[in-house]
Design a protein around this motif. Structure first.
Motif, PDB file in Angstrom:
ATOM      1  N   GLN A 141      -4.330  -4.717   5.163  1.00  0.00           N
ATOM      2  CA  GLN A 141      -4.755  -3.717   4.180  1.00  0.00           C
ATOM      3  C   GLN A 141      -5.321  -2.475   4.864  1.00  0.00           C
ATOM      4  O   GLN A 141      -4.999  -1.346   4.495  1.00  0.00           O
ATOM      5  CB  GLN A 141      -5.792  -4.297   3.231  1.00  0.00           C
ATOM      6  CG  GLN A 141      -6.180  -3.305   2.135  1.00  0.00           C
ATOM      7  CD  GLN A 141      -7.233  -3.846   1.202  1.00  0.00           C
ATOM      8  OE1 GLN A 141      -8.283  -4.283   1.641  1.00  0.00           O
ATOM      9  NE2 GLN A 141      -6.947  -3.812  -0.090  1.00  0.00           N
ATOM     10  N   GLU A 182      -7.410  -3.428  -6.712  1.00  0.00           N
ATOM     11  CA  GLU A 182      -7.835  -4.292  -5.600  1.00  0.00           C
ATOM     12  C   GLU A 182      -8.190  -5.675  -6.135  1.00  0.00           C
ATOM     13  O   GLU A 182      -9.246  -6.249  -5.857  1.00  0.00           O
ATOM     14  CB  GLU A 182      -9.023  -3.679  -4.863  1.00  0.00           C
ATOM     15  CG  GLU A 182      -8.848  -2.229  -4.438  1.00  0.00           C
ATOM     16  CD  GLU A 182      -7.801  -2.030  -3.355  1.00  0.00           C
ATOM     17  OE1 GLU A 182      -7.304  -3.033  -2.799  1.00  0.00           O
ATOM     18  OE2 GLU A 182      -7.472  -0.864  -3.058  1.00  0.00           O
ATOM     19  N   THR A 194      -2.782  -5.374  -6.722  1.00  0.00           N
ATOM     20  CA  THR A 194      -3.243  -5.550  -5.346  1.00  0.00           C
ATOM     21  C   THR A 194      -2.068  -5.380  -4.386  1.00  0.00           C
ATOM     22  O   THR A 194      -0.905  -5.525  -4.781  1.00  0.00           O
ATOM     23  CB  THR A 194      -3.885  -6.937  -5.141  1.00  0.00           C
ATOM     24  OG1 THR A 194      -4.347  -7.055  -3.787  1.00  0.00           O
ATOM     25  CG2 THR A 194      -2.898  -8.053  -5.421  1.00  0.00           C
ATOM     26  N   MET A 231     -10.653   1.116   1.804  1.00  0.00           N
ATOM     27  CA  MET A 231      -9.980   0.469   0.691  1.00  0.00           C
ATOM     28  C   MET A 231      -9.526   1.513  -0.332  1.00  0.00           C
ATOM     29  O   MET A 231     -10.337   2.207  -0.919  1.00  0.00           O
ATOM     30  CB  MET A 231     -10.896  -0.550   0.024  1.00  0.00           C
ATOM     31  CG  MET A 231     -10.187  -1.373  -1.052  1.00  0.00           C
ATOM     32  SD  MET A 231     -11.302  -2.493  -1.913  1.00  0.00           S
ATOM     33  CE  MET A 231     -11.647  -3.686  -0.641  1.00  0.00           C
ATOM     34  N   THR A 283       0.837  -1.201   0.000  1.00  0.00           N
ATOM     35  CA  THR A 283       0.000   0.000   0.000  1.00  0.00           C
ATOM     36  C   THR A 283       0.872   1.253   0.000  1.00  0.00           C
ATOM     37  O   THR A 283       1.843   1.347   0.747  1.00  0.00           O
ATOM     38  CB  THR A 283      -0.895  -0.001   1.252  1.00  0.00           C
ATOM     39  OG1 THR A 283      -1.742  -1.131   1.209  1.00  0.00           O
ATOM     40  CG2 THR A 283      -1.739   1.253   1.317  1.00  0.00           C
TER      41      THR A 283
END
Length: 578
Positions: free
Chosen positions: A385, A152, A191, A361, A54
């Motif tokens: 996440q 994602e 992802t 998200m 991330t």
């Protein structure tokens, strides 16, 4: 085909990349090697699978092809709020972007999108399937599509923590888009959280490489977030008065000192932190601001996740009453309210969001200094996440998990098939073991779950900082448990059997809790003195049909013969210590 380095550059390609970055208003940003390799693979017409942490810059990988080619990149995204947020940021940068779906208020956008006016077109999978014919014409008749990106992408897989059934139709829809005079469109799946089984599932469902004889590019970048500090804390979830104690260190008084009444503050590490007035008095919002206890630094934003809407509402009300600029965020609130809260948070009008998993998200806010989970997450991948919203600017940030070790995670969807239920149950087991383990770095545990066994310790989580628990002599307790199991001869245990056994053990070891016995059983299984003939029905039970092994029988014999000189040295885990 998995590539490990960038492709050879062609004349003019470097200039094209720099022009593309300039159109993204990212002229000062230099592509990392792995980003360059992904963009090079698009140039060569290959499908690609991108796995990277991330905040590492995955979005540039699919935005840049649109900037270079001047054609539309179709981005499949799971959430309306996520699409809207990304579009707003791009438009602010001067990039033409839009999203399609039921939440799009401007009915003219669809027509403009189908004529190729937008470089970035965000779309949910359900809408993509519905307008597949229009997208086919946009590509094969107008030649205005450069890339199909699936953001994602773990949502594609039933093994993934955020599985969305609608994603299963993407493989068929993509194949329909490929079939035509202009040929296949490159597909890029991205992802930040995908274990090896999830990766394989995503590639299979999206049919990556299938239209190019299996030729695809796989980028497996590091998951590690070395700027994040992970900690786990026990709390009493039945007593909301513990909330102040748990969260107080993360907020500092920033109001007028003359308004700070006697008894209004408590000292935590020498800093005035939140506490209710001893005298009733209205308190302005933003009286308290985020603060990191160890560094004493102030500022930034905080996200607090809670498992239920009621708990979200209670925590937000409590914080607002104490003067914290906090807002609730969950699916039971109106879309208008959620949009406003998200905008306020992104623009720093709101410093703290208290949310269910409906928030987070893909949220790209660089200055989130703390992510708190107040209650059990739904899985270890999902926890990583959500915690990964912190520290996207690369600066130090904290990820704190508050759970009640007397209980276990149990929140599962009411409607799902057995295969999906089993997958989710494994996720709950993984996050439970992550929380109770005190013998391995927190970040190492997470990365191992995601397939990275070689990651070094982070040197900053609570386990790394405090070191391993000392061993304890638990011979008496081990013998008590093993004797009970031996007497039942490998029969299946249900909750009644377990509760009856714990009651009898309490007579000989009155200071030991239910969670202690559950943890001890887990350690004895790992030690090999117990074995389980089948898995337990829930995490509340440490085993399904336990049986004492030969090694366990030997230990019992030695214990019965000479208790003073027989030991069973074990390192207690977190649930055994409460």
């Amino acid at each position: 085909m998995q590539a490990r380095c960038a492709h050879p550059h062609v004349l003019g390609w470097d200039e094209a990349i720099q022009q593309g970055l300039s159109r993204l208003n990212s002229k000062k940003i230099q592509l990392r090697d792995w980003q360059r390799s992904v963009v090079d693979s698009w140039r060569d017409g290959k499908d690609s699978f991108v796995l990277s942490s991330t905040g590492s810059g995955k979005s540039v990988c699919y935005q840049l092809p649109a900037m270079i080619s001047g054609k539309t990149c179709i981005v499949v995204s799971p959430l309306i709020s996520l699409m809207r947020d990304q579009c707003e940021q791009l438009v602010e940068q001067g990039v033409s972007a839009c999203y399609l779906g039921s939440a799009q208020p401007d009915k003219m956008v669809h027509g403009r999108a189908m004529s190729g006016e937008y470089l970035l077109l965000y779309i949910c999978p359900e809408t993509l399937v519905k307008i597949c014919d229009s997208l086919w014409r946009l590509h094969h008749e107008q030649g205005k599509v450069c890339l199909l990106a699936v953001d994602e992408a773990h949502c594609v897989s039933k093994w993934g923590h955020d599985f969305r059934p609608s994603y299963l139709d993407l493989g068929r829809a993509f194949q329909q888009l490929h079939d035509g005079p202009r040929g296949a469109i490159p597909v890029m799946a991205l992802t930040a959280t995908a274990s090896p089984p999830v990766r394989e599932d995503v590639m299979k469902i999206l049919r990556l490489g299938s239209s190019r004889n299996g030729d695809m590019f796989v980028c497996l970048n590091s998951f590690s977030r070395p700027n994040l500090c992970f900690t786990v804390h026990h709390t009493n979830m039945d007593n909301l008065q513990c909330l102040e104690k748990d969260l107080a260190p993360y907020f500092e008084y920033a109001g007028d000192p003359t308004l700070l009444m006697k008894g209004d503050n408590r000292i935590v590490a020498g800093i005035r932190t939140l506490r209710e007035h001893t005298v009733p008095r209205a308190r302005p919002i933003s009286t308290y601001v985020p603060r990191m206890p160890e560094s004493n630094s102030r500022g930034g934003s905080i996200i607090i996740y809670a498992p239920t809407r009621n708990l979200v509402k209670l925590i937000a009300m409590k914080l607002r009453k104490l003067g914290v600029s906090a807002e609730p965020f969950h699916a039971g609130l109106t879309k208008h309210h959620l949009h406003k809260v998200q905008q306020d948070f992104m623009r720093n009008k709101c410093k703290c969001i208290v949310a269910t998993v409906a928030f987070g998200m893909g949220i790209n806010k660089p200055d989130v200094r703390l992510v708190v989970h107040y209650g059990w997450p739904q899985g270890l991948e999902q926890y990583f996440q959500e915690a990964g919203r912190a520290g996207r600017d690369g600066e130090e940030a904290k990820c704190a998990l508050f759970v009640d070790f007397r209980g276990v995670p149990s929140l599962l969807p009411s409607q799902c098939d057995e295969e999906r239920r089993a997958t989710l149950q494994r996720g709950l087991t993984a996050v439970f073991l992550y929380a109770v383990r005190l013998n391995r770095c927190r970040l190492q545990q997470i990365l191992s779950r995601l397939g990275d066994e070689a990651a070094p310790p982070c040197r900053k989580c609570d386990v790394c900082s405090q070191g391993q628990q000392p061993e304890q002599q638990l011979g008496k307790e081990a013998a008590t448990l093993l004797r009970e199991v031996h007497g039942k001869g490998g029969e299946t245990w249900d909750r009644g059997t377990w509760q009856e056994a714990v009651s009898s053990w309490h007579k000989s070891c009155p200071s030991r809790s239910v969670s202690f016995w559950r943890g001890l059983a887990r350690l004895l299984l790992e030690e090999g003195v117990l074995e389980d003939l089948h898995a337990p029905a829930s995490l509340l039970l440490p085993f399904g049909a336990p049986r004492v092994t030969e090694e366990g029988t030997t230990f019992l014999g030695r214990w019965d013969a000479d208790q003073q000189n027989t030991t069973k040295m074990l390192r207690p885990e977190a649930d055994m210590l409460v």
